[in-house]
Design an enzyme around this catalytic site. Structure first.
Site, PDB file in Angstrom:
ATOM      1  N   TYR A  72     -35.073 -34.197  40.938  1.00  0.00           N
ATOM      2  CA  TYR A  72     -35.640 -33.306  40.125  1.00  0.00           C
ATOM      3  C   TYR A  72     -36.176 -31.841  40.674  1.00  0.00           C
ATOM      4  O   TYR A  72     -36.079 -30.707  40.508  1.00  0.00           O
ATOM      5  CB  TYR A  72     -36.308 -33.786  38.712  1.00  0.00           C
ATOM      6  CG  TYR A  72     -36.657 -32.731  37.614  1.00  0.00           C
ATOM      7  CD1 TYR A  72     -35.913 -32.716  36.450  1.00  0.00           C
ATOM      8  CD2 TYR A  72     -37.462 -32.028  37.647  1.00  0.00           C
ATOM      9  CE1 TYR A  72     -36.238 -32.088  35.687  1.00  0.00           C
ATOM     10  CE2 TYR A  72     -37.782 -31.088  36.736  1.00  0.00           C
ATOM     11  CZ  TYR A  72     -37.121 -31.159  35.462  1.00  0.00           C
ATOM     12  OH  TYR A  72     -37.448 -30.391  34.542  1.00  0.00           O
ATOM     13  N   PHE A 124     -22.047  -3.971  34.448  1.00  0.00           N
ATOM     14  CA  PHE A 124     -21.135  -4.996  33.811  1.00  0.00           C
ATOM     15  C   PHE A 124     -21.471  -5.427  32.500  1.00  0.00           C
ATOM     16  O   PHE A 124     -22.551  -5.045  31.806  1.00  0.00           O
ATOM     17  CB  PHE A 124     -21.005  -6.353  34.751  1.00  0.00           C
ATOM     18  CG  PHE A 124     -19.927  -7.432  34.216  1.00  0.00           C
ATOM     19  CD1 PHE A 124     -18.619  -6.983  34.354  1.00  0.00           C
ATOM     20  CD2 PHE A 124     -20.210  -8.622  33.801  1.00  0.00           C
ATOM     21  CE1 PHE A 124     -17.705  -7.915  33.989  1.00  0.00           C
ATOM     22  CE2 PHE A 124     -19.405  -9.571  33.397  1.00  0.00           C
ATOM     23  CZ  PHE A 124     -17.936  -9.342  33.583  1.00  0.00           C
ATOM     24  N   ASP A 125     -20.338  -6.185  31.670  1.00  0.00           N
ATOM     25  CA  ASP A 125     -20.685  -6.280  30.310  1.00  0.00           C
ATOM     26  C   ASP A 125     -21.751  -7.238  29.801  1.00  0.00           C
ATOM     27  O   ASP A 125     -22.551  -6.826  28.841  1.00  0.00           O
ATOM     28  CB  ASP A 125     -19.332  -6.603  29.341  1.00  0.00           C
ATOM     29  CG  ASP A 125     -18.769  -7.750  29.958  1.00  0.00           C
ATOM     30  OD1 ASP A 125     -19.054  -8.420  31.018  1.00  0.00           O
ATOM     31  OD2 ASP A 125     -17.727  -8.407  29.101  1.00  0.00           O
ATOM     32  N   ASP A 215     -26.718  -6.103  41.605  1.00  0.00           N
ATOM     33  CA  ASP A 215     -26.079  -6.916  40.868  1.00  0.00           C
ATOM     34  C   ASP A 215     -24.906  -7.219  41.810  1.00  0.00           C
ATOM     35  O   ASP A 215     -23.854  -6.720  42.011  1.00  0.00           O
ATOM     36  CB  ASP A 215     -25.263  -6.582  39.553  1.00  0.00           C
ATOM     37  CG  ASP A 215     -24.319  -7.388  38.849  1.00  0.00           C
ATOM     38  OD1 ASP A 215     -23.903  -8.538  39.482  1.00  0.00           O
ATOM     39  OD2 ASP A 215     -24.083  -7.019  37.772  1.00  0.00           O
ATOM     40  N   ALA A 217     -22.510  -9.856  42.593  1.00  0.00           N
ATOM     41  CA  ALA A 217     -21.618 -10.716  42.507  1.00  0.00           C
ATOM     42  C   ALA A 217     -20.364 -10.655  43.732  1.00  0.00           C
ATOM     43  O   ALA A 217     -19.922 -11.874  44.042  1.00  0.00           O
ATOM     44  CB  ALA A 217     -20.658 -10.645  41.213  1.00  0.00           C
ATOM     45  N   LYS A 258     -18.215 -15.699  42.164  1.00  0.00           N
ATOM     46  CA  LYS A 258     -17.261 -14.751  42.986  1.00  0.00           C
ATOM     47  C   LYS A 258     -17.355 -14.998  44.354  1.00  0.00           C
ATOM     48  O   LYS A 258     -16.565 -15.865  44.893  1.00  0.00           O
ATOM     49  CB  LYS A 258     -17.549 -13.280  42.254  1.00  0.00           C
ATOM     50  CG  LYS A 258     -17.179 -12.933  41.081  1.00  0.00           C
ATOM     51  CD  LYS A 258     -18.154 -13.385  40.126  1.00  0.00           C
ATOM     52  CE  LYS A 258     -17.782 -12.735  38.638  1.00  0.00           C
ATOM     53  NZ  LYS A 258     -18.875 -13.133  37.744  1.00  0.00           N
ATOM     54  N   HIS A 450     -15.474  -9.293  22.848  1.00  0.00           N
ATOM     55  CA  HIS A 450     -13.843  -9.322  23.348  1.00  0.00           C
ATOM     56  C   HIS A 450     -13.590 -10.953  23.549  1.00  0.00           C
ATOM     57  O   HIS A 450     -12.343 -11.196  23.602  1.00  0.00           O
ATOM     58  CB  HIS A 450     -13.692  -8.477  24.572  1.00  0.00           C
ATOM     59  CG  HIS A 450     -14.776  -8.881  25.671  1.00  0.00           C
ATOM     60  ND1 HIS A 450     -15.987  -8.474  25.523  1.00  0.00           N
ATOM     61  CD2 HIS A 450     -14.749  -9.638  26.876  1.00  0.00           C
ATOM     62  CE1 HIS A 450     -16.983  -8.728  26.592  1.00  0.00           C
ATOM     63  NE2 HIS A 450     -15.985  -9.679  27.503  1.00  0.00           N
TER      64      HIS A 450
HETATM   65  N1  F0G Z   1     -22.209  -8.896  37.201  1.00  0.00           N
HETATM   66  C1  F0G Z   1     -20.912  -8.815  37.417  1.00  0.00           C
HETATM   67  C2  F0G Z   1     -20.640  -7.651  38.441  1.00  0.00           C
HETATM   68  C3  F0G Z   1     -19.972  -9.685  36.951  1.00  0.00           C
HETATM   69  O1  F0G Z   1     -18.621  -9.250  37.400  1.00  0.00           O
HETATM   70  C4  F0G Z   1     -20.030 -10.755  36.234  1.00  0.00           C
HETATM   71  C5  F0G Z   1     -18.828 -11.557  35.675  1.00  0.00           C
HETATM   72  C6  F0G Z   1     -21.513 -11.044  36.030  1.00  0.00           C
HETATM   73  C7  F0G Z   1     -22.466 -10.149  36.545  1.00  0.00           C
HETATM   74  C8  F0G Z   1     -21.940 -12.255  35.119  1.00  0.00           C
HETATM   75  O2  F0G Z   1     -21.736 -13.395  36.006  1.00  0.00           O
HETATM   76  O3  F0G Z   1     -19.992 -14.521  34.631  1.00  0.00           O
HETATM   77  O4  F0G Z   1     -21.584 -15.861  36.515  1.00  0.00           O
HETATM   78  O5  F0G Z   1     -22.289 -14.929  34.148  1.00  0.00           O
HETATM   79  N2  F0G Z   1     -17.853 -11.314  35.679  1.00  0.00           N
HETATM   80  C9  F0G Z   1     -16.567 -12.301  35.375  1.00  0.00           C
HETATM   81  C10 F0G Z   1     -15.491 -11.271  35.417  1.00  0.00           C
HETATM   82  C11 F0G Z   1     -16.895 -13.129  34.164  1.00  0.00           C
HETATM   83  O6  F0G Z   1     -14.518 -11.794  34.885  1.00  0.00           O
HETATM   84  O7  F0G Z   1     -15.442 -10.217  36.201  1.00  0.00           O
HETATM   85  P1  F0G Z   1     -21.238 -14.615  35.189  1.00  0.00           P
END
Ligand code: F0G
Length: 458
Positions: A72, A124-125, A215, A217, A258, A450
């Site tokens: 833990y 990102f969304d 950000d 990823a 990613k 979506h």
């Molecule tokens: N930032 C970026 C640039 C992303 O592309 C994503 C996720 C996230 C943050 C959020 O990360 O999914 O681990 O919570 N992108 C995926 C996509 C879902 O299909 O582009 P997460």
């Protein structure tokens, strides 16, 4: 004869996939309310919905999992990950989270409050969702070139410094908790940000005393593009470039699904102890104790190894060349796509693919459904459905670009699969004039609609 480049890995485990008939797909997509997220994965032949969490781990990652320490507190896996993050990114402090949006949730809980503005390059969304959920506003400062899909520009993810400075001049410091630079910029087509631009953002941020978070990823893919396209970096290694990139940030959020090639995981990296301490309480509340925060020990081990796998030049060259291999076939046929090709995906310009479809028919979603019907290929809409309604007026937001993203999972598909995808798209393109009606919404959620939207044919 010069020897050609070939994949920097071979296969040890395979997973069977099955082709279906058009009749089956017609029935399945209708039952899924024309939402590709509602399909069962075995109803999909080539799954390009996302490159997130869908990669194939290496033998080294799988073997690292067997050494996971599930204590833990103070697990060796935590320290292994801490060392890897420090080594690759240079960040001294970090918090593990279960994925990228969890990192956003924890970080923004510490930094963002109602009425704030958060400038960045096409957030990102989920990032935008977490900002708007806190009644703050994400302000897009991407360069205009990003929104012209045919325009050739090596760094279409760049931040427009004039737009950024306008925001920083307009709002008092207390209202701008951070700047977010997304590398690569997913929403504008997997497009990279140059090191010169990162450095310049840092300079502007320092002038206004605002912290900068990346950000991150797809940070390694971004580094690959810097090496290939930016003056002066050809002879630098990917890891040297990555270190320089992060030297311009105060911290990072990471979706490890990613570029760290794991199926689940994320983290926040911090340069300053105070930021780390501020976020710690929220990490414990939402994710778990600071030495595991939402991840099991074995997953932290796989992630630590994945950070090394994902920053190998040969792997990145294999991957990004495969994306370009698909892109080239489409472009040569005259299919409108975002150019240059993105790092993780090909983005089809749906407005130019289906120019006769009114935007109220959700052009990109309609095209994504057609690609599925044609060949069982699943992409994702990045257009009006994903853009959600305006939080104030509740009107549909129709973004400048309506895109269908074909995201390529890492180390998963072969170029034969890419040939199949190209043929699927070409067949739909050949019959594009027959597609005159799209979709309408039957049911939707108030935010991030979506994922669950239900639609029917107009
Ligand atoms: N930032 C970026 C640039 C992303 O592309 C994503 C996720 C996230 C943050 C959020 O990360 O999914 O681990 O919570 N992108 C995926 C996509 C879902 O299909 O582009 P997460």
């Amino acid at each position: 004869m010069e020897l050609p480049f070939a994949e920097s890995y071979k296969m040890k485990v395979v997973e069977n996939i099955r082709r279906s008939t058009r009749e089956e797909r017609s029935e399945w997509i209708k039952n899924a309310h024309y939402n590709l997220f509602n399909l069962h994965s075995d109803q999909v032949y080539i799954d390009l919905l996302t490159d997130s969490g869908t990669g194939a781990m290496s033998d080294k990652q799988w073997s690292a999992m067997m050494l996971g320490d599930e204590s833990y507190a103070g697990a060796s896996s935590y320290y292994k990950l801490k060392d890897a993050i420090r080594d690759i990114t240079g960040f001294e402090y970090f918090l593990p989270t279960h994925q990228g949006r969890a990192a956003e949730n924890v970080l923004f809980s510490a930094l963002v409050k109602e009425g704030d503005v958060v400038p960045g390059n096409s957030h990102f969304d989920t990032t935008k969702g977490h900002i708007e959920f806190r009644k703050a506003t994400a302000i897009d400062c991407t360069i205009d070139e990003a929104f012209h899909t045919e325009l050739d520009h090596p760094f279409k993810g760049n931040v427009d410094l004039n737009k950024l400075e306008t925001v920083l001049k307009k709002y008092p410091r207390e209202q701008v908790p951070l700047i977010i630079v997304t590398i690569t910029c997913n929403s504008s087509g997997g497009q990279p940000v140059s090191l010169a631009n990162m450095k310049a953002v840092r300079r502007v941020a320092d002038k206004y005393h605002v912290p900068v978070f990346f950000d991150s990823a797809r940070f390694a893919e971004n580094a690959y593009f810097i090496k290939m396209r930016e003056e002066g970096y050809r002879d630098k290694s990917i890891r040297e470039i990555v270190r320089e990139m992060f030297s311009y940030a105060d911290g990072m959020t990471m979706s490890s699904k990613k570029d760290a090639i794991v199926n689940m995981g994320g983290f926040i990296g911090f340069r300053h102890k105070e930021d780390f301490e501020k976020a710690t309480t929220f990490n414990i509340l939402f994710e778990g104790f600071i030495t595991y925060g939402g991840m099991s020990g074995r997953d932290m081990n796989a992630l630590a190894q994945g950070l090394y796998d994902g920053t190998e030049f040969d792997y990145l060259h294999t991957r990004i060349s495969q994306v370009a291999y698909l892109g080239k076939q489409l472009r040569e046929y005259g299919i409108p796509i975002q150019y240059p090709y993105g790092g993780h995906a090909i983005f089809v310009d749906a407005k130019r693919f289906l120019p006769n479809l009114p935007k109220e028919h959700f052009t990109a979603q309609t095209l994504a459904v057609e690609l599925y019907l044609e060949g069982g290929v699943r992409g994702v809409e990045i257009g009006a459905i994903m853009a959600d309604r305006d939080p104030v007026t509740r009107e549909n937001r129709f973004p400048d670009l309506e895109l269908v993203r074909l995201a390529i999972p890492r180390r998963v598909y072969t170029n034969n699969h890419m040939d199949y995808v190209a043929a699927t798209i070409i067949n739909v393109y050949d019959r594009r004039k027959e597609i005159t009606k799209g979709l309408r919404i039957l049911k939707e959620a108030p935010i991030l609609r979506h994922f669950t939207v239900e639609m029917e044919r107009v």
